[in-house]
Design an enzyme around this catalytic site. Structure first.
Site, PDB file in Angstrom:
ATOM      1  NE  ARG A  48      -3.718   0.305   2.566  1.00  0.00           N
ATOM      2  CZ  ARG A  48      -3.894  -0.447   3.662  1.00  0.00           C
ATOM      3  NH1 ARG A  48      -3.104  -0.278   4.694  1.00  0.00           N
ATOM      4  NH2 ARG A  48      -4.836  -1.347   3.709  1.00  0.00           N
ATOM      5  CE1 TYR A 101      -6.534  23.117  -8.216  1.00  0.00           C
ATOM      6  CE2 TYR A 101      -6.911  21.630  -6.380  1.00  0.00           C
ATOM      7  CZ  TYR A 101      -6.966  21.904  -7.730  1.00  0.00           C
ATOM      8  OH  TYR A 101      -7.443  20.937  -8.591  1.00  0.00           O
ATOM      9  CG  ASP A 173      -0.304  23.781  -3.618  1.00  0.00           C
ATOM     10  OD1 ASP A 173       0.608  23.498  -4.409  1.00  0.00           O
ATOM     11  OD2 ASP A 173      -1.496  23.468  -3.804  1.00  0.00           O
ATOM     12  CE  LYS A 198      -2.757  20.479 -11.892  1.00  0.00           C
ATOM     13  NZ  LYS A 198      -3.133  21.283 -10.751  1.00  0.00           N
TER      14      LYS A 198
HETATM   15  C1  LIG Z   1      -3.916  20.868  -9.637  1.00  0.00           C
HETATM   16  C2  LIG Z   1      -3.508  21.419  -8.351  1.00  0.00           C
HETATM   17  C3  LIG Z   1      -3.737  20.715  -7.171  1.00  0.00           C
HETATM   18  C4  LIG Z   1      -4.462  19.410  -7.145  1.00  0.00           C
HETATM   19  O1  LIG Z   1      -3.800  18.403  -7.849  1.00  0.00           O
HETATM   20  P1  LIG Z   1      -4.601  17.126  -8.403  1.00  0.00           P
HETATM   21  O2  LIG Z   1      -3.547  16.143  -8.661  1.00  0.00           O
HETATM   22  O3  LIG Z   1      -5.345  17.591  -9.601  1.00  0.00           O
HETATM   23  O4  LIG Z   1      -5.539  16.695  -7.299  1.00  0.00           O
HETATM   24  C5  LIG Z   1      -3.300  21.269  -5.983  1.00  0.00           C
HETATM   25  N1  LIG Z   1      -2.681  22.470  -5.963  1.00  0.00           N
HETATM   26  C6  LIG Z   1      -2.460  23.175  -7.079  1.00  0.00           C
HETATM   27  C7  LIG Z   1      -1.767  24.487  -6.995  1.00  0.00           C
HETATM   28  C8  LIG Z   1      -2.869  22.676  -8.311  1.00  0.00           C
HETATM   29  O5  LIG Z   1      -2.666  23.395  -9.418  1.00  0.00           O
END
Ligand SMILES: *Cc1c(COP(=O)(O)O)cnc(C)c1O
Length: 380
Positions: A48, A101, A173, A198
């Site tokens: 896991r 976000y 983030d 991303k």
């Molecule tokens: C896309 C994004 C997320 C979330 O990512 P996912 O993999 O789509 O859940 C979180 N923070 C930022 C700044 C993002 O652009």
């Protein structure tokens, strides 16, 4: 010997030990042992939380963000949510920046109160003034840098200095910089989170998230939370993210230079009111960006002049290379109108916003072609 990230992400210690360039992907839930003793030994005993591919990816991310340890999650959103949940508990309080976000914000507004955690948002320009919002219950502060719709850069050193004095955990983030152009843990944050989905994956074909921790106590909190919720990343997606890391610095350099060229061109266009890109000297967060970042990525905002939404939608429908889609970080250029997403009572940028906002992700196409596409669609 000090090496560039592009070298380190290719020549990982694990890669030196094997016969093939890439690791094998172990698609495994069950791990088998020879003796009863081994079953309860120190080796990974269950799939896991991942096996070799995961460890190599975690180690590479630790190196990239100068972290004590890294943990993987199924998506960027689960990384944000789990990081916050790891460092808050019932009776406590979380402060979050107005520009985080959207779905993370939703987690803070809807889910945390159900878990007994009180929340309050603050403006991205708050800086040391954050002190006025702190109460004895405050356990954590959540930031995103820069905000990925309106590109404000909070003053992380000022905020984390005060948080540290009070024993409050700071979570950042860091998806926009992909961990390459900004190191939140070196600027006082306790946790840096990335949506690997991303730039790390980089090809819009997998989800993944990562939580990088500055210290052993914070890592223990995150480890416990992920274990309690059973969160991990699939081996195939871990492999895809690791593969993305090998080319991340090279891809990001291209995203950076194309985005800057496009942003500078946009600043000159009569239909543009302003460009929200922290690496532009004209940007309101340029000084903080210069102090805390070593580069910029392919995502930025554009405020259009005197256009109603219908004209914007018409122009957008004329685009041929820029595709319409949420997300970013892949090789393809994307564009979205943002006004429907803006709900930022404290964002001080709104007072000089005099037209609709679009967000552009500059992909790896030739920048002249991208400029020509915007010119024919919006110039008309
Ligand atoms: C896309 C994004 C997320 C979330 O990512 P996912 O993999 O789509 O859940 C979180 N923070 C930022 C700044 C993002 O652009």
């Amino acid at each position: 010997m000090k090496q560039d990230p592009s070298t380190k992400l290719i020549h990982t210690p694990e890669a030196k030990k094997r016969r093939t360039v890439n690791p094998a992907v172990e698609r495994a839930s069950t791990v088998l042992f020879d003796t009863a003793d081994d079953l309860y030994g120190p080796l990974p005993t269950y799939g896991r939380r991942g096996l070799d591919v995961h460890r190599e990816l975690e180690n590479a991310l630790c190196g990239l963000e100068q972290a004590h340890s890294a943990y993987l999650t199924p998506s960027g959103l689960t990384a944000c949510a789990a990081a916050i949940a790891s460092v808050t508990e019932a009776g406590g309080r979380l402060l979050y920046c107005d520009t985080i976000y959207g779905p993370t914000r939703r987690f803070c507004e809807h889910r945390l109160p159900k878990m007994g955690v009180d929340t309050q948002h603050f403006a991205p320009t708050i800086g040391a003034e954050i002190e006025t919002l702190l109460t004895p219950e405050t356990q954590a502060i959540m930031l995103e840098t820069p905000g990925s719709l309106t590109f404000e850069i909070p003053d992380l050193p000022a905020i984390s200095k005060i948080a540290r004095e009070r024993g409050i955990t700071v979570v950042v983030d860091n998806t926009w910089s992909a961990g390459l152009f900004h190191k939140p843990l070196e600027y006082g944050a306790d946790i840096s989170v990335q949506a690997l989905t991303k730039y790390v994956v980089g090809h819009a074909d997998a989800f993944g998230g990562a939580i990088m921790c500055a210290s052993k106590p914070v890592a223990a909190q995150v480890n416990r939370c992920l274990g309690d919720w059973g969160l991990g990343l699939s081996p195939d997606d871990a492999y895809t993210a690791l593969r993305g890391l090998r080319t991340l610095p090279n891809r990001l350099k291209q995203h950076e230079s194309s985005a800057l060229a496009l942003a500078k061109w946009l600043e000159e266009q009569p239909w543009v009111s302003s460009v929200l890109h922290p690496a532009l000297p004209s940007d309101r967060f340029h000084e903080i960006w210069r102090r805390d970042f070593t580069g910029s990525s392919g995502l930025f905002g554009v405020i259009l002049k005197d256009l109603d939404q219908t004209s914007v939608d018409k122009a957008i429908s004329r685009l041929t290379l820029f595709r319409l889609g949420f997300s970013w970080g892949g090789f393809e250029s994307l564009l979205i109108p943002c006004d429907q997403q803006l709900r930022r009572p404290d964002g001080d940028w709104t007072k000089d916003k005099n037209g609709p906002l679009i967000r552009i992700h500059v992909g790896l196409e030739a920048v002249e072609d991208l400029i020509a596409d915007l010119d024919q669609a919006f110039g008309a």
